[in-house]
Design an enzyme around this catalytic site. Structure first.
Site, PDB file in Angstrom:
ATOM      1  N   HIS A 257      35.525  41.120  18.435  1.00  0.00           N
ATOM      2  CA  HIS A 257      35.835  40.148  17.529  1.00  0.00           C
ATOM      3  C   HIS A 257      34.542  39.943  16.356  1.00  0.00           C
ATOM      4  CE1 HIS A 257      36.644  36.069  16.071  1.00  0.00           C
ATOM      5  NE2 HIS A 257      37.615  36.180  16.285  1.00  0.00           N
TER       6      HIS A 257
ATOM      7  N   ASP B 127      31.606  38.067  25.655  1.00  0.00           N
ATOM      8  CA  ASP B 127      32.412  37.274  24.870  1.00  0.00           C
ATOM      9  C   ASP B 127      33.845  37.049  25.835  1.00  0.00           C
ATOM     10  OD1 ASP B 127      34.374  36.385  23.412  1.00  0.00           O
ATOM     11  OD2 ASP B 127      33.981  37.615  21.807  1.00  0.00           O
TER      12      ASP B 127
ATOM     13  N   GLN C  81      38.645  35.683  25.545  1.00  0.00           N
ATOM     14  CA  GLN C  81      40.076  35.975  25.696  1.00  0.00           C
ATOM     15  C   GLN C  81      39.975  36.517  27.594  1.00  0.00           C
ATOM     16  OE1 GLN C  81      42.378  35.458  23.961  1.00  0.00           O
ATOM     17  NE2 GLN C  81      41.591  35.491  22.089  1.00  0.00           N
TER      18      GLN C  81
ATOM     19  N   LYS D 276      41.132  27.384  23.575  1.00  0.00           N
ATOM     20  CA  LYS D 276      41.974  28.921  24.113  1.00  0.00           C
ATOM     21  C   LYS D 276      42.412  28.727  25.502  1.00  0.00           C
ATOM     22  CE  LYS D 276      39.672  32.100  20.557  1.00  0.00           C
ATOM     23  NZ  LYS D 276      40.828  32.247  19.793  1.00  0.00           N
TER      24      LYS D 276
ATOM     25  N   CYS E 131      40.110  39.407  12.861  1.00  0.00           N
ATOM     26  CA  CYS E 131      38.661  39.220  13.010  1.00  0.00           C
ATOM     27  C   CYS E 131      38.044  40.348  13.760  1.00  0.00           C
ATOM     28  CB  CYS E 131      38.207  37.946  13.598  1.00  0.00           C
ATOM     29  SG  CYS E 131      38.608  36.321  12.726  1.00  0.00           S
TER      30      CYS E 131
HETATM   31  N1  PMP Z   1      35.855  36.348  20.569  1.00  0.00           N
HETATM   32  C1  PMP Z   1      37.264  36.619  20.873  1.00  0.00           C
HETATM   33  C2  PMP Z   1      37.192  37.829  21.607  1.00  0.00           C
HETATM   34  C3  PMP Z   1      38.404  35.927  20.226  1.00  0.00           C
HETATM   35  O1  PMP Z   1      39.354  36.225  20.469  1.00  0.00           O
HETATM   36  C4  PMP Z   1      37.722  34.687  19.533  1.00  0.00           C
HETATM   37  C5  PMP Z   1      38.977  33.767  19.087  1.00  0.00           C
HETATM   38  N2  PMP Z   1      39.900  34.798  18.297  1.00  0.00           N
HETATM   39  C6  PMP Z   1      36.544  34.585  19.369  1.00  0.00           C
HETATM   40  C7  PMP Z   1      35.613  35.326  19.905  1.00  0.00           C
HETATM   41  C8  PMP Z   1      35.996  33.035  18.547  1.00  0.00           C
HETATM   42  O2  PMP Z   1      36.571  32.148  19.069  1.00  0.00           O
HETATM   43  P1  PMP Z   1      36.258  30.724  18.288  1.00  0.00           P
HETATM   44  O3  PMP Z   1      36.949  31.011  17.092  1.00  0.00           O
HETATM   45  O4  PMP Z   1      36.647  29.577  19.274  1.00  0.00           O
HETATM   46  O5  PMP Z   1      34.684  30.455  18.129  1.00  0.00           O
END
Ligand code: PMP
Length: 409
Positions: A123, A200, A203, A226, A364
Site C-alpha cells: 500500500h 504493515d 489488513q 479497520k 493505493c
Molecule cells: N496498509 C494497508 C495494507 C492498508 O490496507 C491500508 C488502508 N487501506 C493502509 C496501510 C493505510 O491505513 P490508514 O489509511 O488507516 O492509515
C-alpha cells in the site's frame, strides 16, 4: 458458514437500506469496517460520564479518563501479544505509524548506499514514507517481486536482501490480492541480514490472530477503524530499545520530562512519542472493539473469512467474464477482480445502484496495478459480519453488469 451470523445484529448500519430502499450489502471492509453498538456505546458512555483530558489533573474525571485511556493501551498490547504496554504508541492510523518509524527511526540512521526493501504489493502507506526517507538520505528503495499467482516471491526477497538492507517493510496481508505474507520467515531472514522489520498490519491485525512475539518483527502498524473501532486512532508497536532510540517527531505537551529556558528533555515511553492531547474517546472505542473481537475469537474471524473467500472465489470464478487476482491459498477476505471489457469504476457504479458497496480503483497500490497490468480493479472485502448471501448478491450484481455491458468484447 453461519458461525458468526449472530454478530450481525450488533451492527446497526447493516440494517439500513441505500439507493432507494435496497438492503445495504457492505463489501468494503478493507477500506473501513462498520462499528458494533458495543463500540458506539463505549464512546458515548465515555463522553457522557468520564470526559476530561488525560494525565494532567488530579480531579476525578481526569483520573477516570486517564484510566480508560491507559486501560485501552493495555488491552491493545495484550491483543497483539506485547508484554510491555508502554511499547504501544497511539497514533492516528497505520499511515502515521509507518511515517513515524520512517522519519524518526530510519531517516536519521540511513545513508547513501543503504537499502530499504519493500514488496510489489505494498500500500502507498508502506511505500511513500520510504521514498521520502530515500530522498532525504540517498538510500534506495528496492522491491521484492511476486509470483504469477500474487504470492510474494521469496527467492526474489532473498536475492534483494543484502548487507546494505537496513529496513524490510512488508504488508502482513495485501489489501488488494489478499495474500498473507510469511512475515515470521521474512523477519528471520531480515534479522540475519541485520535489517529492521516493519510490518504493515492494517489488513492482518483485524482479521487473524497476530502475536508480535511470534511474528518476530521490530515494528507493527495498524488502524483502529479497520478492526471495528473508530477512525482517528491507530497503533505503532515497537521494540522498546528501538522506540527509546527514536527522537520524537512532534514536540509539545505530554511528551516532555522538563522544559527550561535552555531546552527540554523527553518523557518516558509511550508519552515521548504521543505529543498533545491524544484521541481519548477513540482509544476507548478501540478497546471496546478489541474486547468484541476477543469475545468472538480471532481464530473464528479468520475461519469465517477463509470460508467466505473460498466461496467468493468459487462463485466469481464461475462467471465467464470475471478475471480474479490473487492466490487461491494463504489469503484473507479480500477479492480483487475485473469484468473483462468494463472499467472497474463502471462495475462499482452498477453494483452501487443495487445497494452493493465495493471499491474500485488502484487501492493505493499503484506499483501492484502496474504488475497486474491493469489501471484499476474492483475489490470486494469481507469481515466477521459478512454473510454468504451477500456474496450471492455480488454475483447477481455482476450478472447485471454483464447484461448492461454485454459479454466481453
Ligand atoms: N496498509 C494497508 C495494507 C492498508 O490496507 C491500508 C488502508 N487501506 C493502509 C496501510 C493505510 O491505513 P490508514 O489509511 O488507516 O492509515
Amino acid at each position: 458458514m453461519h458461525e458468526l451470523a449472530r454478530c450481525r445484529q450488533d451492527f446497526p448500519i447493516l440494517a439500513r437500506t441505500v439507493r432507494g430502499g435496497r438492503p445495504l450489502v457492505y463489501l468494503d471492509s478493507a477500506a473501513t469496517t462498520q462499528k458494533p453498538v458495543q463500540v458506539l456505546q463505549a464512546m458515548e458512555r465515555y463522553y457522557r460520564e468520564d470526559n476530561a483530558n488525560v494525565h494532567r489533573a488530579v480531579h476525578e474525571l481526569a483520573e477516570r479518563a486517564t484510566q480508560a485511556f491507559e486501560q485501552a493501551r493495555l488491552r491493545v498490547a495484550r491483543f497483539i501479544g506485547a508484554d510491555d504496554p508502554h511499547c504501544v504508541i497511539f497514533v492516528r492510523n497505520t499511515t502515521e505509524a509507518i511515517n513515524l518509524v520512517a522519519r524518526s527511526w530510519a531517516q536519521p540512521r540511513l545513508r547513501e548506499g543503504d537499502e530499504i526493501l519493500v514488496s510489489l504489493m505494498e500500500h502507498h502507506s508502506n511505500l511513500v514514507p520510504w521514498y521520502m526517507v530515500a530522498r532525504q538520505t540517498g538510500a534506495r528503495v528496492r522491491f521484492a517481486g511476486l509470483l504469477p499467482d500474487g504470492r510474494l516471491d521469496m527467492d526474489s526477497l532473498r536475492e534483494k536482501l543484502t548487507p546494505r538492507t537496513r529496513v524490510v517493510a512488508i504488508a502482513h496481508q495485501s489489501n488488494v490480492l489478499g495474500t498473507i505474507n510469511p512475515v515470521q520467515e521474512i523477519a528471520e531472514l531480515a534479522h540475519q541480514a541485520g535489517a529492521v522489520v516493519v510490518v504493515d498490519g492494517a489488513q492482518s491485525v483485524p482479521h487473524m490472530p497476530v502475536d508480535v512475539r511470534r511474528l518476530g518483527c521490530d515494528f507493527l502498524a495498524f488502524s483502529g477503524h479497520k478492526m471495528l473501532g473508530p477512525t482517528g486512532i491507530g497503533v505503532l508497536w515497537g521494540r522498546r530499545e528501538l522506540l527509546e532510540s527514536m527522537e520524537p517527531l512532534f514536540g509539545g505537551g505530554e511528551m516532555i520530562r522538563e522544559v527550561t529556558l535552555q531546552g527540554a528533555t523527553w518523557n518516558d515511553l509511550p508519552h515521548r512519542l504521543e505529543a498533545g492531547t491524544p484521541a481519548i474517546a477513540e482509544a476507548v472505542g478501540l478497546a471496546a472493539a478489541v474486547e468484541y473481537l476477543e469475545a468472538v475469537g480471532m481464530e473464528a474471524v479468520r475461519r469465517h473469512e477463509q470460508e467466505l473467500v473460498g466461496y467468493a472465489l468459487q462463485r466469481l470464478g464461475e462467471l465467464p467474464d470475471v478475471e480474479l487476482y490473487g492466490p487461491s491459498q494463504q489469503r484473507g477476505g479480500v477479492v480483487a477482480f475485473n469484468v473483462r471489457g468494463v472499467h472497474a469504476h463502471d462495475v462499482a457504479t452498477i453494483l452501487d445502484q443495487q445497494g452493493i458497496a465495493v471499491r474500485a480503483g488502484h487501492h493505493c497500490a499503484q506499483p501492484l496495478m502496474g504488475w497486474l497490468d491493469v489501471p484499476a480493479t474492483v475489490r470486494a472485502s469481507f469481515y466477521l459480519y459478512t454473510l454468504p448471501e451477500e456474496i450471492e448478491a455480488l454475483v447477481e450484481g455482476l450478472q447485471a453488469v454483464r447484461r448492461i455491458f454485454g459479454t466481453s468484447r
